[in-house]
Design an enzyme around this catalytic site. Structure first.
Site, PDB file in Angstrom:
ATOM      1  N   GLU A   1      18.219 -25.521  79.419  1.00  0.00           N
ATOM      2  CA  GLU A   1      19.168 -25.068  77.964  1.00  0.00           C
ATOM      3  C   GLU A   1      18.504 -23.828  77.605  1.00  0.00           C
ATOM      4  O   GLU A   1      17.364 -23.835  76.865  1.00  0.00           O
ATOM      5  CB  GLU A   1      19.147 -26.254  76.979  1.00  0.00           C
ATOM      6  CG  GLU A   1      20.064 -26.119  76.069  1.00  0.00           C
ATOM      7  CD  GLU A   1      19.593 -25.807  74.659  1.00  0.00           C
ATOM      8  OE1 GLU A   1      19.352 -24.365  74.349  1.00  0.00           O
ATOM      9  OE2 GLU A   1      18.971 -26.519  73.926  1.00  0.00           O
TER      10      GLU A   1
ATOM     11  N   CYS B   1      18.377 -21.770  68.989  1.00  0.00           N
ATOM     12  CA  CYS B   1      19.336 -21.385  70.366  1.00  0.00           C
ATOM     13  C   CYS B   1      20.718 -21.301  69.632  1.00  0.00           C
ATOM     14  O   CYS B   1      21.470 -20.592  70.406  1.00  0.00           O
ATOM     15  CB  CYS B   1      19.090 -22.271  71.414  1.00  0.00           C
ATOM     16  SG  CYS B   1      19.565 -24.149  71.328  1.00  0.00           S
TER      17      CYS B   1
END
Length: 495
Positions: free
Chosen positions: A263, A297
């Site tokens: 990720e 993120c």
């Protein structure tokens, strides 16, 4: 509280262990002030062999614990994970203080971390029924087949600093629920927070060694990562962090044919159409762009707004952003905290200077005092600016004005990243059709880009990684899928 930094000397699986050793964790040399109060629990290791010693100790301990933990029933493992929730909740004040000290996190962000971590534990504990064997009988041959989800072994979870609690729990909870043991590589930027997290999770009924942790200095980070990945007992890897480091992780894992969940970086667009609820879109933009100083993120990096409503939307957003203030949470209370470092703040300043020099307008914010940066808003960004292409990862929102939805989709997809996006429109069918065309792993309709639900699959496309956390995906990521067949007498084929 027992520290699972302390390593065992028992060898792990037959044929897998390196030479037996009795070690304690390699910790940073600048922890002395913290270590003084924990001296009985671990000791300092220095010198060129420190990384190898710490890696072997942590992985071997996890491997030794694997047979005991994996043999527990899914229901028993679920109970352990549910017990972790109360332990996290009881340690809120300590986490607030440590996160503020180490990464500059304001109280609301750490609270958000803890709440989401508790929700993650609740969700993965609920996966127990999905781990049961499936039996399939062949009525023609009498063959009996078992489809089994079997624990993979030792899982390596590499965790960043920006959401140290929720991402730490996410890296280990699903793997533990599936019967694996875990080595967590904590971040050198928040060693105390990650150490305390591992101690808290180990305060429940986990076997000794089932969850261990390695943290080193920044100069050791790459060697530590490489040695952990290469260790023969590591069978699965998950990494959350930058695309730059993620490439190195993927390459290292590929050498040993080890599955890895990545990720990675994002550059989330928030698209505002002409029929959007502008007030709601403004709140979503501020929350998405500035929460945790934009160091997420999922943070809203750019806001793509249709020109028909751009002036009204920008005026509302400018006024709202001007009301948000950042401060060092160790010294005073504010909506936002400080950035991870002064260098990080200066990098954002460089993005602003580059954009302004090429025609963008700085509408509000951008003032820097050491690590504290006031939330900034740019209008008029274009493709020739650094900020159009780079992940921001700071308290900076950028506005791009477009003619219509078609141009918005084209621009949003003109990115190397594809983690998450958001669309604001009162016409949900139209927004859903746009979501189908956006090249992002997660799309929020009439919601901020910063949103997570442990029951849903989460992960990116393109340079934002592959694999998924959340939902049922933990079972796919952290188990071996096996077929075991029992044949009836007289059914053996002959030549």
């Amino acid at each position: 509280m027992r520290s699972r930094y302390i390593k065992l000397s028992e060898p792990p699986w037959e044929g897998c262990a390196r030479k037996p050793m009795e070690v304690r964790l390699c910790v940073r040399a600048d922890w002395e002030g913290y270590v003084r109060h924990q001296a009985s629990q671990f000791s300092l290791i220095t010198g060129s062999d420190a990384v190898a010693v710490a890696v072997d100790g942590a992985v071997n301990a996890a491997a030794a614990a694997f047979p005991l933990w994996s043999r527990r029933s899914p229901a028993d493992r679920a109970k352990v994970l549910l017990d972790m929730r109360a332990a996290l909740d009881a340690n809120r004040d300590t986490f607030y203080a440590l996160a503020a000290e180490e990464v500059g996190a304001a109280h609301p962000w750490t609270a958000f971390n803890i709440d989401l971590a508790i929700a993650q534990l609740t969700h993965v504990a609920g996966l127990a029924p999905a781990l049961a064997d499936q039996r399939i009988d062949d009525p023609v041959t009498g063959k009996q087949s078992i489809i089994r989800r079997q624990a993979a072994g030792v899982v390596l979870g590499m965790v960043p600093w920006n959401a140290p609690i929720t991402l730490g729990v996410r890296a280990v909870a699903g793997a533990l629920m599936c019967g694996n043991t875990v080595v967590m590589k904590g971040s050198e930027r928040c060693p105390k927070t990650h150490r305390h997290l591992v101690d808290v999770l180990n305060s429940v009924d986990l076997p000794e060694g089932a969850l261990t942790c390695v943290v080193g200095e920044a100069e050791q980070a790459h060697d530590t990562m490489a040695q952990l990945i290469a260790h023969p007992c590591i069978r699965r890897i998950n990494f959350t962090g930058s695309t730059r480091v993620g490439r190195d992780v993927a390459l290292a894992a590929a050498r040993d044919m080890k599955p890895v969940l990545l990720e990675l970086s994002g550059k989330a667009p928030l698209i505002v159409l002409e029929d959007a609820d502008l007030d709601a879109a403004v709140e979503a933009a501020c929350f998405g762009a500035y929460f945790n100083q934009g160091q997420i993120c999922m943070s809203t990096d750019w806001i793509i707004v249709v020109k028909a409503v751009a002036d009204e939307f920008v005026a509302k957003l400018q006024a709202r952003a001007a009301d948000i203030r950042a401060a060092d949470p160790v010294k005073e209370t504010a909506t936002l905290g400080r950035m991870i470092s002064a260098d990080a703040a200066q990098r954002i300043h460089g993005l602003i200077e580059d954009a302004v020099s090429k025609g963008a307008r700085l509408l509000v914010g951008g003032q820097i005092d050491g690590c504290v940066m006031q939330p900034a808003l740019l209008d008029g960004i274009a493709a020739n600016m650094r900020i159009f292409h780079e992940e921001t990862f700071g308290p900076l929102a950028s506005i791009m004005r477009v003619q219509d939805a078609e141009e918005a989709i084209s621009i949003a997809n003109d990115s190397d990243f594809g983690l998450n996006a958001a669309v604001y429109s009162r016409d949900q069918d139209r927004a859903s059709r746009m979501a189908d065309r956006l090249e992002y792993g997660v799309v929020q309709i009439n919601g901020p880009t910063v949103h997570d639900d442990p029951a849903m699959p989460f992960g990116g496309m393109k340079h934002s990684g592959y694999g998924r956390f959340g939902g049922l995906e933990a079972i796919n990521e952290f188990t071996e899928l096996r077929w075991i067949a029992t044949h009836s007498a007289g059914q053996t084929p002959t030549l």
